[in-house]
Design a protein around this motif. Structure first.
Motif, PDB file in Angstrom:
ATOM      1  N   LEU A  40       0.816  -1.211   0.000  1.00 46.89           N
ATOM      2  CA  LEU A  40       0.000   0.000   0.000  1.00 46.89           C
ATOM      3  C   LEU A  40       0.853   1.266   0.000  1.00 46.89           C
ATOM      4  CD1 LEU A  40      -2.819  -1.162   2.444  1.00 46.89           C
ATOM      5  CD2 LEU A  40      -2.895  -1.065  -0.064  1.00 46.89           C
ATOM      6  N   HIS A  41       1.992   1.229   0.692  1.00 41.21           N
ATOM      7  CA  HIS A  41       2.911   2.391   0.665  1.00 41.21           C
ATOM      8  C   HIS A  41       3.435   2.607  -0.756  1.00 41.21           C
ATOM      9  CE1 HIS A  41       3.183   3.707   4.812  1.00 41.21           C
ATOM     10  NE2 HIS A  41       3.173   2.447   5.187  1.00 41.21           N
ATOM     11  N   GLU A  42       3.787   1.523  -1.418  1.00 44.06           N
ATOM     12  CA  GLU A  42       4.285   1.609  -2.797  1.00 44.06           C
ATOM     13  C   GLU A  42       3.183   2.145  -3.724  1.00 44.06           C
ATOM     14  OE1 GLU A  42       6.286  -1.329  -6.163  1.00 44.06           O
ATOM     15  OE2 GLU A  42       5.933  -2.128  -4.155  1.00 44.06           O
ATOM     16  N   LEU A  43       1.963   1.663  -3.522  1.00 48.87           N
ATOM     17  CA  LEU A  43       0.821   2.131  -4.312  1.00 48.87           C
ATOM     18  C   LEU A  43       0.585   3.616  -4.095  1.00 48.87           C
ATOM     19  CD1 LEU A  43      -1.637   1.391  -6.141  1.00 48.87           C
ATOM     20  CD2 LEU A  43      -2.914   1.036  -4.011  1.00 48.87           C
ATOM     21  N   LYS A  44       0.634   4.061  -2.837  1.00 45.78           N
ATOM     22  CA  LYS A  44       0.424   5.482  -2.521  1.00 45.78           C
ATOM     23  C   LYS A  44       1.518   6.327  -3.166  1.00 45.78           C
ATOM     24  CE  LYS A  44      -1.567   8.978  -0.528  1.00 45.78           C
ATOM     25  NZ  LYS A  44      -2.751   9.559  -1.155  1.00 45.78           N
ATOM     26  N   SER A  45       2.752   5.836  -3.142  1.00 49.02           N
ATOM     27  CA  SER A  45       3.860   6.566  -3.782  1.00 49.02           C
ATOM     28  C   SER A  45       3.619   6.697  -5.281  1.00 49.02           C
ATOM     29  CB  SER A  45       5.187   5.850  -3.548  1.00 49.02           C
ATOM     30  OG  SER A  45       5.504   5.866  -2.187  1.00 49.02           O
ATOM     31  N   ALA A  46       3.090   5.643  -5.893  1.00 49.62           N
ATOM     32  CA  ALA A  46       2.857   5.647  -7.335  1.00 49.62           C
ATOM     33  C   ALA A  46       1.658   6.516  -7.719  1.00 49.62           C
ATOM     34  CB  ALA A  46       2.639   4.217  -7.837  1.00 49.62           C
ATOM     35  N   MET A  47       0.610   6.491  -6.915  1.00 47.12           N
ATOM     36  CA  MET A  47      -0.635   7.176  -7.291  1.00 47.12           C
ATOM     37  C   MET A  47      -0.802   8.547  -6.637  1.00 47.12           C
ATOM     38  SD  MET A  47      -3.361   4.138  -7.897  1.00 47.12           S
ATOM     39  CE  MET A  47      -4.354   5.230  -8.904  1.00 47.12           C
ATOM     40  N   GLY A  48      -0.079   8.780  -5.552  1.00 49.60           N
ATOM     41  CA  GLY A  48      -0.104  10.094  -4.907  1.00 49.60           C
ATOM     42  C   GLY A  48      -1.504  10.534  -4.498  1.00 49.60           C
ATOM     43  N   ASP A  49      -1.840  11.791  -4.827  1.00 45.59           N
ATOM     44  CA  ASP A  49      -3.110  12.388  -4.414  1.00 45.59           C
ATOM     45  C   ASP A  49      -4.310  11.870  -5.203  1.00 45.59           C
ATOM     46  OD1 ASP A  49      -1.774  13.858  -2.530  1.00 45.59           O
ATOM     47  OD2 ASP A  49      -1.606  15.647  -3.783  1.00 45.59           O
ATOM     48  N   LYS A  50      -4.071  11.016  -6.205  1.00 45.68           N
ATOM     49  CA  LYS A  50      -5.181  10.469  -6.993  1.00 45.68           C
ATOM     50  C   LYS A  50      -5.939   9.390  -6.219  1.00 45.68           C
ATOM     51  CE  LYS A  50      -2.492   9.487 -10.497  1.00 45.68           C
ATOM     52  NZ  LYS A  50      -2.031   8.925 -11.778  1.00 45.68           N
ATOM     53  N   LEU A  51      -5.386   8.965  -5.050  1.00 48.85           N
ATOM     54  CA  LEU A  51      -5.997   7.878  -4.288  1.00 48.85           C
ATOM     55  C   LEU A  51      -5.732   8.060  -2.800  1.00 48.85           C
ATOM     56  CD1 LEU A  51      -7.350   4.981  -4.526  1.00 48.85           C
ATOM     57  CD2 LEU A  51      -5.032   4.088  -4.352  1.00 48.85           C
ATOM     58  N   ASN A  52      -6.781   7.920  -1.998  1.00 44.39           N
ATOM     59  CA  ASN A  52      -6.608   7.855  -0.549  1.00 44.39           C
ATOM     60  C   ASN A  52      -6.643   6.385  -0.156  1.00 44.39           C
ATOM     61  OD1 ASN A  52      -6.425  10.607   0.109  1.00 44.39           O
ATOM     62  ND2 ASN A  52      -8.646  10.827   0.063  1.00 44.39           N
ATOM     63  N   ILE A  53      -5.836   6.036   0.838  1.00 44.48           N
ATOM     64  CA  ILE A  53      -5.794   4.663   1.332  1.00 44.48           C
ATOM     65  C   ILE A  53      -6.044   4.707   2.828  1.00 44.48           C
ATOM     66  CG2 ILE A  53      -4.383   2.592   1.630  1.00 44.48           C
ATOM     67  CD1 ILE A  53      -2.773   3.510  -0.855  1.00 44.48           C
ATOM     68  N   ILE A  54      -7.019   3.922   3.273  1.00 43.59           N
ATOM     69  CA  ILE A  54      -7.265   3.840   4.714  1.00 43.59           C
ATOM     70  C   ILE A  54      -7.303   2.381   5.124  1.00 43.59           C
ATOM     71  CG2 ILE A  54      -8.443   6.061   4.900  1.00 43.59           C
ATOM     72  CD1 ILE A  54     -11.096   4.561   4.978  1.00 43.59           C
ATOM     73  N   LYS A  55      -6.950   2.149   6.388  1.00 46.97           N
ATOM     74  CA  LYS A  55      -6.954   0.800   6.930  1.00 46.97           C
ATOM     75  C   LYS A  55      -8.056   0.730   7.980  1.00 46.97           C
ATOM     76  CE  LYS A  55      -2.950  -1.221   7.642  1.00 46.97           C
ATOM     77  NZ  LYS A  55      -3.078  -2.293   6.666  1.00 46.97           N
ATOM     78  N   ILE A  56      -8.827  -0.366   7.941  1.00 45.82           N
ATOM     79  CA  ILE A  56      -9.901  -0.581   8.918  1.00 45.82           C
ATOM     80  C   ILE A  56      -9.634  -1.901   9.624  1.00 45.82           C
ATOM     81  CG2 ILE A  56     -12.375  -0.977   9.249  1.00 45.82           C
ATOM     82  CD1 ILE A  56     -12.079   1.801   8.261  1.00 45.82           C
ATOM     83  N   ASP A  57      -9.479  -1.827  10.936  1.00 48.52           N
ATOM     84  CA  ASP A  57      -9.291  -3.029  11.747  1.00 48.52           C
ATOM     85  C   ASP A  57     -10.662  -3.676  11.948  1.00 48.52           C
ATOM     86  OD1 ASP A  57      -8.957  -4.901  13.810  1.00 48.52           O
ATOM     87  OD2 ASP A  57      -7.448  -3.689  14.830  1.00 48.52           O
ATOM     88  N   THR A  58     -10.836  -4.885  11.432  1.00 46.76           N
ATOM     89  CA  THR A  58     -12.131  -5.555  11.504  1.00 46.76           C
ATOM     90  C   THR A  58     -12.517  -5.914  12.943  1.00 46.76           C
ATOM     91  OG1 THR A  58     -11.110  -7.705  11.077  1.00 46.76           O
ATOM     92  CG2 THR A  58     -11.988  -6.513   9.170  1.00 46.76           C
ATOM     93  N   GLU A  59     -11.530  -6.036  13.815  1.00 51.67           N
ATOM     94  CA  GLU A  59     -11.816  -6.342  15.223  1.00 51.67           C
ATOM     95  C   GLU A  59     -12.420  -5.121  15.925  1.00 51.67           C
ATOM     96  OE1 GLU A  59     -10.342  -9.577  16.961  1.00 51.67           O
ATOM     97  OE2 GLU A  59     -10.992  -9.941  14.909  1.00 51.67           O
ATOM     98  N   ARG A  60     -11.948  -3.936  15.560  1.00 50.50           N
ATOM     99  CA  ARG A  60     -12.425  -2.709  16.199  1.00 50.50           C
ATOM    100  C   ARG A  60     -13.640  -2.118  15.486  1.00 50.50           C
ATOM    101  NH1 ARG A  60      -6.669  -0.734  16.379  1.00 50.50           N
ATOM    102  NH2 ARG A  60      -5.810  -1.682  18.238  1.00 50.50           N
ATOM    103  N   ASN A  61     -13.868  -2.524  14.244  1.00 50.57           N
ATOM    104  CA  ASN A  61     -14.966  -1.971  13.447  1.00 50.57           C
ATOM    105  C   ASN A  61     -15.778  -3.083  12.789  1.00 50.57           C
ATOM    106  OD1 ASN A  61     -14.099   1.047  13.460  1.00 50.57           O
ATOM    107  ND2 ASN A  61     -12.255  -0.069  12.879  1.00 50.57           N
ATOM    108  N   PRO A  62     -16.317  -4.004  13.597  1.00 50.07           N
ATOM    109  CA  PRO A  62     -17.038  -5.127  12.997  1.00 50.07           C
ATOM    110  C   PRO A  62     -18.269  -4.703  12.198  1.00 50.07           C
ATOM    111  CG  PRO A  62     -17.374  -5.067  15.377  1.00 50.07           C
ATOM    112  CD  PRO A  62     -16.324  -4.044  15.057  1.00 50.07           C
TER     113      PRO A  62
END
Length: 107
Positions: A40-62
């Protein structure tokens, strides 16, 4: 991964934004999930501001995981302007992931 502006918005505000959002559903105990951050870091570096990336912990956000029928993790979901464009469980390598995202956004 997240910038401060991203943290101030709710999940619904983020996925309804003009900027496409890739959501990575994960859990701390999930070994394959640990393979995603460098991709995901590599993807963000490649796509920059054209894409937001967020992570959702399924244990905390069922509730969010249930709403989007996340049955296997890691689980990636691409949203744009509130629309679910693509969803896939499992580790996806960076070149393939970028290609999928660009194709879905071009449709």
């Amino acid at each position: 991964m997240e910038n401060t502006e991203t943290k101030k918005k709710s999940f619904n505000e983020l996925i309804n934004d003009d900027t496409p959002v890739l959501v990575d559903f994960y859990a701390d105990w999930c070994a394959p999930c640990r393979m995603m951050p460098p991709i995901l870091h590599e993807l963000k570096s490649a796509m920059g501001d054209k894409l937001n990336i967020i992570k959702i912990d399924t244990e905390r956000n069922p509730d969010v995981a249930i709403k989007y029928q996340v049955r296997g993790i890691p689980n990636l979901i691409l949203f744009h302007k509130g629309q679910l464009l693509w969803q896939q469980a499992g580790v996806v390598r960076m070149p393939q992931l970028q290609q999928i995202i660009e194709e879905k956004l071009a449709q």
